[in-house]
Design a protein around this motif. Structure first.
Motif, PDB file in Angstrom:
ATOM      1  N   THR A 369       0.840  -1.193   0.000  1.00  0.00           N
ATOM      2  CA  THR A 369       0.000   0.000   0.000  1.00  0.00           C
ATOM      3  C   THR A 369       0.876   1.243   0.000  1.00  0.00           C
ATOM      4  O   THR A 369       1.860   1.323   0.726  1.00  0.00           O
ATOM      5  N   ASP A 370       0.512   2.224  -0.838  1.00  0.00           N
ATOM      6  CA  ASP A 370       1.353   3.420  -0.951  1.00  0.00           C
ATOM      7  C   ASP A 370       0.471   4.615  -1.306  1.00  0.00           C
ATOM      8  O   ASP A 370      -0.207   4.610  -2.340  1.00  0.00           O
ATOM      9  N   HIS A 371       0.489   5.647  -0.446  1.00  0.00           N
ATOM     10  CA  HIS A 371      -0.258   6.882  -0.714  1.00  0.00           C
ATOM     11  C   HIS A 371       0.618   7.946  -1.372  1.00  0.00           C
ATOM     12  O   HIS A 371       0.136   9.050  -1.639  1.00  0.00           O
ATOM     13  N   TYR A 372       1.879   7.644  -1.578  1.00  0.00           N
ATOM     14  CA  TYR A 372       2.825   8.582  -2.188  1.00  0.00           C
ATOM     15  C   TYR A 372       2.892   9.910  -1.440  1.00  0.00           C
ATOM     16  O   TYR A 372       2.964  10.983  -2.025  1.00  0.00           O
ATOM     17  N   GLY A 373       2.884   9.812  -0.113  1.00  0.00           N
ATOM     18  CA  GLY A 373       3.093  10.974   0.726  1.00  0.00           C
ATOM     19  C   GLY A 373       1.885  11.864   0.916  1.00  0.00           C
ATOM     20  O   GLY A 373       1.970  12.877   1.622  1.00  0.00           O
ATOM     21  N   VAL A 374       0.742  11.521   0.308  1.00  0.00           N
ATOM     22  CA  VAL A 374      -0.449  12.372   0.375  1.00  0.00           C
ATOM     23  C   VAL A 374      -1.657  11.492   0.678  1.00  0.00           C
ATOM     24  O   VAL A 374      -1.896  10.503  -0.030  1.00  0.00           O
ATOM     25  N   PRO A 375      -2.454  11.793   1.722  1.00  0.00           N
ATOM     26  CA  PRO A 375      -3.636  10.977   2.016  1.00  0.00           C
ATOM     27  C   PRO A 375      -4.514  10.818   0.781  1.00  0.00           C
ATOM     28  O   PRO A 375      -4.727  11.766   0.015  1.00  0.00           O
ATOM     29  N   TYR A 376      -5.038   9.623   0.611  1.00  0.00           N
ATOM     30  CA  TYR A 376      -5.798   9.309  -0.596  1.00  0.00           C
ATOM     31  C   TYR A 376      -7.140  10.024  -0.633  1.00  0.00           C
ATOM     32  O   TYR A 376      -7.868  10.101   0.368  1.00  0.00           O
ATOM     33  N   SER A 377      -7.492  10.510  -1.810  1.00  0.00           N
ATOM     34  CA  SER A 377      -8.834  10.977  -2.126  1.00  0.00           C
ATOM     35  C   SER A 377      -8.949  11.057  -3.635  1.00  0.00           C
ATOM     36  O   SER A 377      -7.940  11.130  -4.343  1.00  0.00           O
ATOM     37  N   LEU A 378     -10.159  11.030  -4.139  1.00  0.00           N
ATOM     38  CA  LEU A 378     -10.378  11.431  -5.521  1.00  0.00           C
ATOM     39  C   LEU A 378     -10.257  12.948  -5.596  1.00  0.00           C
ATOM     40  O   LEU A 378     -10.307  13.640  -4.583  1.00  0.00           O
ATOM     41  N   THR A 379     -10.102  13.474  -6.789  1.00  0.00           N
ATOM     42  CA  THR A 379      -9.804  14.894  -6.945  1.00  0.00           C
ATOM     43  C   THR A 379     -10.835  15.593  -7.825  1.00  0.00           C
ATOM     44  O   THR A 379     -11.542  14.955  -8.620  1.00  0.00           O
ATOM     45  N   GLU A 380     -10.886  16.920  -7.694  1.00  0.00           N
ATOM     46  CA  GLU A 380     -11.775  17.706  -8.539  1.00  0.00           C
ATOM     47  C   GLU A 380     -11.349  17.602 -10.006  1.00  0.00           C
ATOM     48  O   GLU A 380     -12.195  17.604 -10.909  1.00  0.00           O
ATOM     49  N   GLU A 381     -10.056  17.501 -10.246  1.00  0.00           N
ATOM     50  CA  GLU A 381      -9.570  17.380 -11.619  1.00  0.00           C
ATOM     51  C   GLU A 381      -9.946  16.023 -12.216  1.00  0.00           C
ATOM     52  O   GLU A 381     -10.255  15.921 -13.410  1.00  0.00           O
ATOM     53  N   PHE A 382      -9.923  14.980 -11.391  1.00  0.00           N
ATOM     54  CA  PHE A 382     -10.374  13.656 -11.821  1.00  0.00           C
ATOM     55  C   PHE A 382     -11.840  13.730 -12.250  1.00  0.00           C
ATOM     56  O   PHE A 382     -12.228  13.196 -13.301  1.00  0.00           O
ATOM     57  N   ALA A 383     -12.675  14.395 -11.448  1.00  0.00           N
ATOM     58  CA  ALA A 383     -14.087  14.547 -11.806  1.00  0.00           C
ATOM     59  C   ALA A 383     -14.235  15.329 -13.103  1.00  0.00           C
ATOM     60  O   ALA A 383     -15.087  15.016 -13.943  1.00  0.00           O
ATOM     61  N   ALA A 384     -13.385  16.348 -13.296  1.00  0.00           N
ATOM     62  CA  ALA A 384     -13.490  17.192 -14.483  1.00  0.00           C
ATOM     63  C   ALA A 384     -13.205  16.415 -15.762  1.00  0.00           C
ATOM     64  O   ALA A 384     -13.917  16.561 -16.764  1.00  0.00           O
ATOM     65  N   VAL A 385     -12.170  15.581 -15.765  1.00  0.00           N
ATOM     66  CA  VAL A 385     -11.824  14.878 -16.999  1.00  0.00           C
ATOM     67  C   VAL A 385     -12.756  13.703 -17.259  1.00  0.00           C
ATOM     68  O   VAL A 385     -12.781  13.167 -18.378  1.00  0.00           O
ATOM     69  N   TYR A 386     -13.533  13.298 -16.269  1.00  0.00           N
ATOM     70  CA  TYR A 386     -14.506  12.227 -16.474  1.00  0.00           C
ATOM     71  C   TYR A 386     -15.861  12.765 -16.940  1.00  0.00           C
ATOM     72  O   TYR A 386     -16.831  12.004 -17.011  1.00  0.00           O
ATOM     73  N   ARG A 387     -15.948  14.035 -17.281  1.00  0.00           N
ATOM     74  CA  ARG A 387     -17.188  14.570 -17.857  1.00  0.00           C
ATOM     75  C   ARG A 387     -17.205  14.197 -19.340  1.00  0.00           C
ATOM     76  O   ARG A 387     -16.676  14.906 -20.183  1.00  0.00           O
ATOM     77  N   MET A 388     -17.815  13.053 -19.653  1.00  0.00           N
ATOM     78  CA  MET A 388     -17.755  12.490 -21.016  1.00  0.00           C
ATOM     79  C   MET A 388     -19.153  12.232 -21.576  1.00  0.00           C
ATOM     80  O   MET A 388     -19.430  11.181 -22.167  1.00  0.00           O
ATOM     81  N   HIS A 389     -20.051  13.187 -21.415  1.00  0.00           N
ATOM     82  CA  HIS A 389     -21.416  12.998 -21.908  1.00  0.00           C
ATOM     83  C   HIS A 389     -21.513  12.705 -23.401  1.00  0.00           C
ATOM     84  O   HIS A 389     -22.475  12.042 -23.830  1.00  0.00           O
ATOM     85  N   PRO A 390     -20.569  13.167 -24.267  1.00  0.00           N
ATOM     86  CA  PRO A 390     -20.696  12.819 -25.687  1.00  0.00           C
ATOM     87  C   PRO A 390     -20.693  11.319 -25.977  1.00  0.00           C
ATOM     88  O   PRO A 390     -21.088  10.911 -27.079  1.00  0.00           O
ATOM     89  N   LEU A 391     -20.250  10.479 -25.038  1.00  0.00           N
ATOM     90  CA  LEU A 391     -20.330   9.035 -25.265  1.00  0.00           C
ATOM     91  C   LEU A 391     -21.762   8.565 -25.496  1.00  0.00           C
ATOM     92  O   LEU A 391     -22.000   7.531 -26.131  1.00  0.00           O
ATOM     93  N   ILE A 392     -22.734   9.321 -24.998  1.00  0.00           N
ATOM     94  CA  ILE A 392     -24.131   8.878 -25.031  1.00  0.00           C
ATOM     95  C   ILE A 392     -24.783   9.256 -26.353  1.00  0.00           C
ATOM     96  O   ILE A 392     -24.678  10.379 -26.836  1.00  0.00           O
ATOM     97  N   ARG A 393     -25.479   8.313 -26.924  1.00  0.00           N
ATOM     98  CA  ARG A 393     -26.225   8.518 -28.167  1.00  0.00           C
ATOM     99  C   ARG A 393     -27.534   9.263 -27.885  1.00  0.00           C
ATOM    100  O   ARG A 393     -28.059   9.224 -26.771  1.00  0.00           O
ATOM    101  N   ASP A 394     -28.090   9.881 -28.924  1.00  0.00           N
ATOM    102  CA  ASP A 394     -29.441  10.428 -28.824  1.00  0.00           C
ATOM    103  C   ASP A 394     -30.487   9.413 -29.271  1.00  0.00           C
ATOM    104  O   ASP A 394     -31.568   9.332 -28.698  1.00  0.00           O
ATOM    105  N   GLU A 395     -30.157   8.634 -30.287  1.00  0.00           N
ATOM    106  CA  GLU A 395     -31.119   7.701 -30.877  1.00  0.00           C
ATOM    107  C   GLU A 395     -30.674   6.270 -30.598  1.00  0.00           C
ATOM    108  O   GLU A 395     -29.502   5.922 -30.766  1.00  0.00           O
ATOM    109  N   TRP A 396     -31.641   5.429 -30.196  1.00  0.00           N
ATOM    110  CA  TRP A 396     -31.350   4.050 -29.800  1.00  0.00           C
ATOM    111  C   TRP A 396     -32.264   3.097 -30.567  1.00  0.00           C
ATOM    112  O   TRP A 396     -33.471   3.284 -30.629  1.00  0.00           O
TER     113      TRP A 396
END
Length: 623
Positions: A369-396
């Motif tokens: 186990t390794d936190h690389y010197g910083v307590p673990y958490s997800l980040t605001e930048e991680f949330a930002a780059v996961y904004r991938m709504h274009p993956l979703i189609r309009d028509e099914w």
């Protein structure tokens, strides 16, 4: 708070002179040539060097900022040592609050570089609605060829485990001005604010960086299946043989607990329901297997082991199947497999287990186990780059797995919210998976945002432009604009609009809307416009956060590292993880899909069209 240098961590290779040279060389070569243009062995070494550099410079701790109202946490018990808790507490036994539900998002940028979120910064020219209409609106569907729409369903299923800023307050919303000719039904447009951080010390100096908390656990622990707190978890369990509630027809018992009706939660749609159902059933299948193997075990023991196994299987699928499908460059596919099995590979791992303590040789699961010197958490930048709504189609186009025959056509509005439950009642689940598996998702690029998400009606009746909301949310949360974001990741900023994108028309459009100021270009716009590496459905800039955080979510979680053992998971549980994949899960619960999945190496790639029912998929043939 100052950056904490990961050189102080426990993995000694990072502090050696050769590795310092490699990280410097990796950044230099990356800027001059690009990791994706190198032969695979050199590309792997380059990406590894970039990861070490990112670990050193781009992990920032917000938990040490002044705080109040932190929950009381008792000393860990033996149960905490071997079981995941409902809220994510006690994953780190020395710091039990780390990563638990209600703890803060971290950052991947220096805290003093968090952008201001004054009304001028959040709503200023160009305003989020103008960006949405001019640069993001889908005029013609652009497919991510070679992949299927289970990519989009899986992504939201994962996000429901990872992060939520919580329910926005209705008072004091952002008021987005509308340009003349905008047909939005209300003026101005209202976008609700992100909730304040309840742990922020009101006595903290005004210059203290902004923080927000994660409503969910930060850990990769399957909380979207098991619940984010003890009450939700109790409601979902049957109390018998470790199992979770499912209906008589093996579907989830919608609605859920009182106040938890999933169809009334923003973002609920058919793809999410399918994944939720599939992996609830998978949990119960694991329970059956454990009960057969260990008949003396009671309900609690079976549940806890099955949860560990199911969560690890989700992490494995995301690491070695989903992510390689969405970034299918040969170097990244090899690197992601090495995250799980090491460069020794899957076959060596299955035959001999770990042959080295090194995560590079034998993968992260089972390493230290390794936190690389910083307590673990997800980040605001991680949330930002996961904004991938274009993956979703309009028509099914929903079709039968048996013969590819048409069952119904639908738009996205007709498969989201309460409407999704109607589809689940009328179309068999195997046919839904077949349809998703044979329909391409959208490419994460400009002019490809789903039109129905630009006019999305929330369960409370509020109309929302999610494209404008995504732009505003990044600004509100202090995400730097595109060029500054790249500088903070030690990437070259765009020198001009023509340097930003090789699409001349886009360059003109972006220049016009941002009034000739390249420094004002929003992160999302820049990422959607830039050149993508071969095989990528999203940007290289976003990939830098993936390089860092994809491994960190495994490295920091003791249930994926030092506690990833037969003694904790059980021998049968470890074997289940080793032997299974997304494909085997699908076929276990939907054997009717065997023909469609035959010879398909990755179930997130395009499936076979059923023989005897082949037709011209014009959209799938678009390049």
């Amino acid at each position: 708070m100052a950056t904490q240098d990961a050189d102080t961590g426990s993995s000694g290779y990072r502090s050696t002179l050769p590795w310092k040279i490699i990280t410097w060389a990796a950044e230099y070569i990356d800027r001059r040539i690009g990791w994706d243009r190198l032969p695979v062995p050199l590309g792997l070494l380059n990406v590894l060097g970039l990861r070490v550099s990112l670990r050193r410079h781009n992990l920032q701790d917000t938990s040490q900022l002044p705080s109040v109202n932190l929950p009381e946490v008792e000393p860990p018990t033996e149960s905490h040592r071997i079981n995941r808790t409902a809220d994510g507490s006690y994953n780190d036994l020395k710091n039990p609050r780390m990563g638990m539900a209600g703890s803060r998002f971290g950052r991947n940028i220096p805290l003093h570089k968090i952008a201001p979120n004054t009304p001028e910064d959040v709503l200023g020219t160009p305003d989020p609605r103008e960006v949405s209409r001019t640069l993001l609106t889908r005029t013609e569907f652009v497919p991510a060829t070679g992949a299927n729409s289970l990519l989009a369903a899986w992504l939201q299923f994962m996000v429901r485990d990872w992060l939520s800023h919580g329910k926005s307050p209705t008072e004091n919303p952002w008021e987005v001005p509308l340009l003349e000719g905008d047909t939005w039904p209300e003026r101005p447009m209202y976008i609700m604010r992100t909730p304040d951080d309840p742990t922020r010390d009101p006595a903290a100096p005004p210059e203290t960086p902004m923080t927000h908390v994660n409503e969910f656990s930060h850990w990769w622990d399957g909380s979207q299946i098991y619940g984010a707190n003890a009450e939700q978890q109790r409601h979902r369990r049957t109390g018998e043989l470790g199992k979770l509630h499912v209906g008589d027809d093996e579907q989830l018992p919608f609605p859920g607990a009182p106040g938890e009706d999933p169809a009334r939660v923003p973002g609920f749609w058919l793809g999410l329901a399918m994944m939720q159902t599939l992996f609830t059933r998978e949990h119960n299948a694991i329970c059956d297997h454990l009960h057969t193997t260990y008949p003396a075990w009671g309900d609690e023991e079976i549940f806890q082991r099955a949860r560990l196994v199911n969560a690890a299987l989700l992490a494995k699928i995301h690491t070695v199947e989903w992510t390689p499908a969405v970034i299918s460059h040969p170097t990244t596919v090899t690197a992601l497999h090495a995250n799980w099995w090491g460069i020794a590979g899957e076959r060596v791992s299955n035959l001999f287990g770990r042959i080295s303590d090194s995560e590079i040789i034998s993968g992260i699961p089972g390493s230290e186990t390794d936190h690389y010197g910083v307590p673990y958490s997800l980040t605001e930048e991680f949330a930002a780059v996961y904004r991938m709504h274009p993956l979703i189609r309009d028509e099914w186009h929903f079709r039968a797995a048996a013969d590819d025959g048409t069952l119904r056509e639908a738009n996205f509005r007709e498969i989201s919210g309460p409407e999704a439950l109607k589809v689940l009642d009328t179309i068999p689940m195997s046919d839904l998976f077949y349809s998703f598996g044979t329909l391409t998702p959208g490419l994460v690029t400009l002019h490809n945002f789903p039109k129905f998400l630009q006019e999305y009606e929330r369960p409370d009746g509020h109309l929302q432009d999610l494209a404008a909301t995504d732009i505003l949310r990044n600004r509100e949360l202090g995400i730097p604009r595109y060029n500054e974001f790249r500088r903070l990741l030690r990437l070259k900023p765009a020198a001009s609009f023509e340097d930003l994108t090789d699409n001349k028309m886009w360059a003109r459009e972006i220049r016009k809307i941002y009034r000739d100021d390249i420094e004002k270009v929003d992160l999302m716009v820049g990422m959607y416009a830039e050149r993508r590496p071969a095989g990528f459905a999203f940007s290289d800039t976003a990939f830098r956060i993936f390089i860092l955080m994809a491994s960190r979510r495994l490295n920091s979680d003791r249930f994926f590292t030092e506690y990833y053992t037969p003694e904790v998971y059980s021998k049968a549980g470890m074997k289940w993880i080793e032997d299974n994949s997304f494909g085997t899960v699908l076929l276990r619960h939907h054997p009717e899909l065997r023909s469609s999945l035959s010879l398909v190496k990755n179930p997130f790639a395009t499936w076979n069209i059923t023989e005897g029912g082949k037709r011209a998929h014009k959209e799938e043939q678009t390049t």
